[in-house]
Design an enzyme around this catalytic site. Structure first.
Site, mmCIF file in Angstrom:
data_model
loop_
_atom_site.group_PDB
_atom_site.id
_atom_site.type_symbol
_atom_site.label_atom_id
_atom_site.label_comp_id
_atom_site.label_asym_id
_atom_site.label_seq_id
_atom_site.Cartn_x
_atom_site.Cartn_y
_atom_site.Cartn_z
ATOM 1 N N HIS A 175 0.852 -1.742 -0.391
ATOM 2 C CA HIS A 175 -0.386 0.620 -0.189
ATOM 3 C C HIS A 175 1.082 1.300 -0.111
ATOM 4 O O HIS A 175 0.670 2.165 0.973
ATOM 5 C CB HIS A 175 -1.076 0.287 1.248
ATOM 6 C CG HIS A 175 -2.862 -1.225 0.769
ATOM 7 N ND1 HIS A 175 -2.748 -1.446 2.429
ATOM 8 C CD2 HIS A 175 -2.442 -1.691 -0.055
ATOM 9 C CE1 HIS A 175 -3.565 -1.965 1.700
ATOM 10 N NE2 HIS A 175 -3.657 -1.955 -0.172
ATOM 11 N N GLU B 238 -5.301 -7.970 3.719
ATOM 12 C CA GLU B 238 -5.565 -8.945 4.522
ATOM 13 C C GLU B 238 -5.872 -10.125 5.419
ATOM 14 O O GLU B 238 -6.437 -11.631 5.049
ATOM 15 C CB GLU B 238 -3.919 -8.422 5.501
ATOM 16 C CG GLU B 238 -3.407 -9.912 6.361
ATOM 17 C CD GLU B 238 -2.230 -9.688 7.284
ATOM 18 O OE1 GLU B 238 -2.525 -9.947 8.573
ATOM 19 O OE2 GLU B 238 -1.793 -8.340 7.604
#
Length: 315
Positions: free
Chosen positions: A45, A130
């Protein structure tokens, strides 16, 4: 004359071993197979990192079916549900899994508990890649998600005595302790990991912020707005007493008006923010202030993860 300012640099900060490995995997795949190489979801990210890899020949997509079958595809560091590599195999695609080994460890743990007949409770953030990847290791209904201690009260497990918990690797250490306490109070027999699933890098970065907090008037966390571990650092700063704790992606995002009258600033960075962006922020302060820098180091990291064998073999 420039105003004096103390900059405290938290250490460790920035890239962790899992992020380092994921970026290397994309670069080595492009070297081995040529461009384009497809990447399912942002590899890590951080816009700067993603843009840099795109310039080298990476194509970022959200889903596997956006990839042609004759080009390699890489799965991001956050991990993917089991159905994704299965679909890639079904389509005879070359794929490389860049899942962080510490996330894979949680996947293995979940699988093991499932084999032993335990239902899983996952402490994590709904919708985060995740969490989606970890919950996707087991069949539907086998993983119950909790985000807060209050969520624990509403859980309806199959059997209260056959439960285990796992956590996302990038959570706030302090918040997680509260949720675990709530789980243990309600389900005394719940099985936990030997050691928290929260990874070393998340823990270390949070500890460094806690050490810096008493010395500073403001904290800047360099990271992306969709980065869980970066957002947790902002919260840790606030909870540790920083009146101004802010996430910035680049130096241009700094609100200089908020720095009025500030004498000391702490700087840290999430695990997917490269050192070049940290230096950019430090330089921006040096342009405006007479800066003295000090490093506040709470741990030394020397973790390194090997890239998958397929990338170490010649094409």
């Amino acid at each position: 004359m420039k105003q004096k300012l103390n900059l405290y640099l938290a250490a460790p900060r920035g890239f962790c071993a899992g992020v380092d490995r994921a970026i290397k995997i994309v670069e080595m795949a492009i070297e081995k197979w040529g461009a384009p190489v497809y990447v399912r979801h942002e590899i890590v990210h951080n816009k700067y990192v993603v843009d840099g890899l795109r310039d080298k020949g990476a194509v970022f997509v959200e889903e596997l079916d956006e990839c042609p079958t004759d080009r390699p595809v890489i799965f991001s560091a956050h991990g993917v549900p089991k159905s994704v590599p299965a679909a890639a195999e079904h389509r005879n695609m070359i794929y490389v899994d860049a899942t962080c080994p510490l996330v894979s460890k949680v996947h293995i743990e979940a699988d093991r508990h499932n084999q032993n007949g335990l239902q899983m409770v996952m402490i994590g953030h709904a919708g985060h890649p995740e969490t989606i990847g970890t919950m996707g290791q087991l069949p539907e209904g086998e993983v119950l998600l909790v985000e807060t201690p209050a969520d624990v009260a509403t859980l309806t497990p199959r059997d209260e005595d056959k439960l285990a918990y796992i956590t996302q690797t990038t959570l706030s250490v302090d918040d997680t302790v509260e949720i675990v306490k709530a789980l243990q109070n309600r389900f005394p027999n719940i099985v936990g990991p030997h050691k928290e699933d929260i990874c070393y890098a998340t823990t270390n970065r949070q500890e460094a912020v806690k050490a810096v907090a008493p010395k500073i008037d403001a904290l800047l966390v360099i990271g992306a707005p969709n980065s869980s571990n970066s957002k947790r650092l902002v919260e840790v700063g606030s909870n540790a007493g920083c009146n101004y704790s802010q996430l910035v992606q680049r130096a241009k995002d700094i609100d200089w008006r908020a720095m009025d009258g500030v004498k000391s600033v702490g700087i840290t960075a999430g695990a997917s923010a490269p050192e070049i962006l940290i230096n950019e922020v430090i330089d921006a302060f040096k342009d405006r202030y007479d800066v003295t820098t000090e490093i506040v180091e709470t741990a030394v990291e020397n973790v390194e993860f090997k890239v998958p064998r397929v990338l170490r073999e010649p094409a």
